[in-house]
Design a protein around this motif. Structure first.
Motif, short mmCIF file in Angstrom:
data_model
loop_
_atom_site.label_atom_id
_atom_site.label_comp_id
_atom_site.label_asym_id
_atom_site.label_seq_id
_atom_site.Cartn_x
_atom_site.Cartn_y
_atom_site.Cartn_z
N UNK A 1 10.75 14.62 -7.90
CA UNK A 1 11.23 13.80 -6.76
C UNK A 1 10.41 12.89 -6.17
N UNK A 2 9.88 12.43 -7.37
CA UNK A 2 8.91 10.91 -7.02
C UNK A 2 9.75 9.81 -7.01
N UNK A 3 9.63 8.91 -5.94
CA UNK A 3 10.32 7.56 -5.86
C UNK A 3 10.40 6.90 -6.90
N UNK A 4 11.56 6.34 -7.28
CA UNK A 4 11.76 5.27 -8.37
C UNK A 4 12.52 3.95 -7.95
N UNK A 5 12.38 2.74 -8.56
CA UNK A 5 12.77 1.85 -7.84
C UNK A 5 13.87 1.13 -8.72
N UNK B 1 0.92 -1.20 0.01
CA UNK B 1 -0.03 0.13 0.04
C UNK B 1 1.01 1.34 -0.06
N UNK B 2 1.92 1.36 0.53
CA UNK B 2 2.94 2.23 0.66
C UNK B 2 3.52 2.50 -0.58
N UNK B 3 3.70 1.60 -1.71
CA UNK B 3 4.46 1.54 -2.89
C UNK B 3 3.90 2.18 -3.94
N UNK B 4 4.82 3.21 -4.47
CA UNK B 4 4.26 3.93 -5.92
C UNK B 4 5.43 4.43 -6.54
N UNK B 5 6.02 3.89 -7.38
CA UNK B 5 7.05 3.94 -8.15
C UNK B 5 6.91 4.40 -9.75
N UNK B 6 7.96 5.80 -9.92
CA UNK B 6 7.93 6.21 -11.13
C UNK B 6 8.87 5.27 -12.20
#
Length: 212
Positions: free
Chosen positions: A175-179, A143-148
């Motif tokens: 600045x969005x998180x990426x994995x 639920x806390x995961x959102x990747x660009x």
């Protein structure tokens, strides 16, 4: 896992406490004798998926199970990117998880079910009993995961590893998180890395079921 590591002569890289802390780390899994597993690699992959993780051999040569994280390890500025960056205009996120048992599909989903549906397929470790609780544990962990999704050639840093979350700032980045999900590290050269993902749908749960 320890028995499989021993058979493959690969050290086990996790303690009992670390395994129990995983999304389904306290579940008792049963494996039917009639299953599709042919190799230890298959077995480890299926079990990792059933625990909401993926398996990899770490830098010390030990087998570990890793969960998706939302904590960034570094921020990459424009002067550290050799040829810019390609960023998608969406974020990958999951609002449903399902598994197939014979002709039945067991699925759990959020009320706002407009994200991606993680498909665990016919996982042998999810074929015994009702998998709803285990699927919910996996969904809760996501639920806390959102990747660009992205691709980037940047200054090489061997400290980065698969699954690391990084932030790109300034320029096209917001600045969005990426994995990091794949990379090629060239000694004294560039670090080519990428994160993949699909665009969440705007369909409702009922619309998805009609489309299927």
């Amino acid at each position: 896992l320890t028995a499989w590591c021993t058979a493959c002569e690969v050290p086990m890289g996790m303690t009992n406490e670390e395994v129990r802390a995983l999304p389904n780390g306290q579940e008792a899994f049963v494996l039917h004798a009639d299953n599709d597993i042919q190799t230890y690699r298959d077995a480890i992959s299926y079990l990792a998926a059933a625990m909401g993780c993926w398996a990899q051999v770490d830098r010390t040569g030990r087998l570990i199970l890793k969960t998706f994280s939302h904590d960034p390890v570094d921020t990459i500025q424009p002067n550290e990117r050799f040829q810019g960056i390609t960023l998608e205009d969406f974020q990958t996120r999951y609002t449903a998880v399902h598994v197939t048992k014979g002709t039945d599909v067991y699925r759990v989903h959020e009320i706002q079910d407009n994200g991606l549906d993680m498909d665990l397929g016919a996982n042998p470790f999810m074929q015994y009993g009702d998998p709803t609780r285990r699927l919910q544990n996996i969904l809760d962990a996501l639920q806390s995961i959102y990747y660009t999704p992205f691709t980037c050639d940047m200054i090489g840093d061997p400290a980065y590893d698969l699954g690391d979350v990084i932030l790109f700032e300034r320029g096209l980045a917001d600045g969005s998180p990426s994995c990091i999900q794949r990379f090629t590290y060239i000694y004294n050269g560039t670090y080519q890395c990428a994160g993949v993902g699909d665009k969440p749908t705007t369909m409702s749960k009922e619309e998805k079921e009609l489309a299927a």
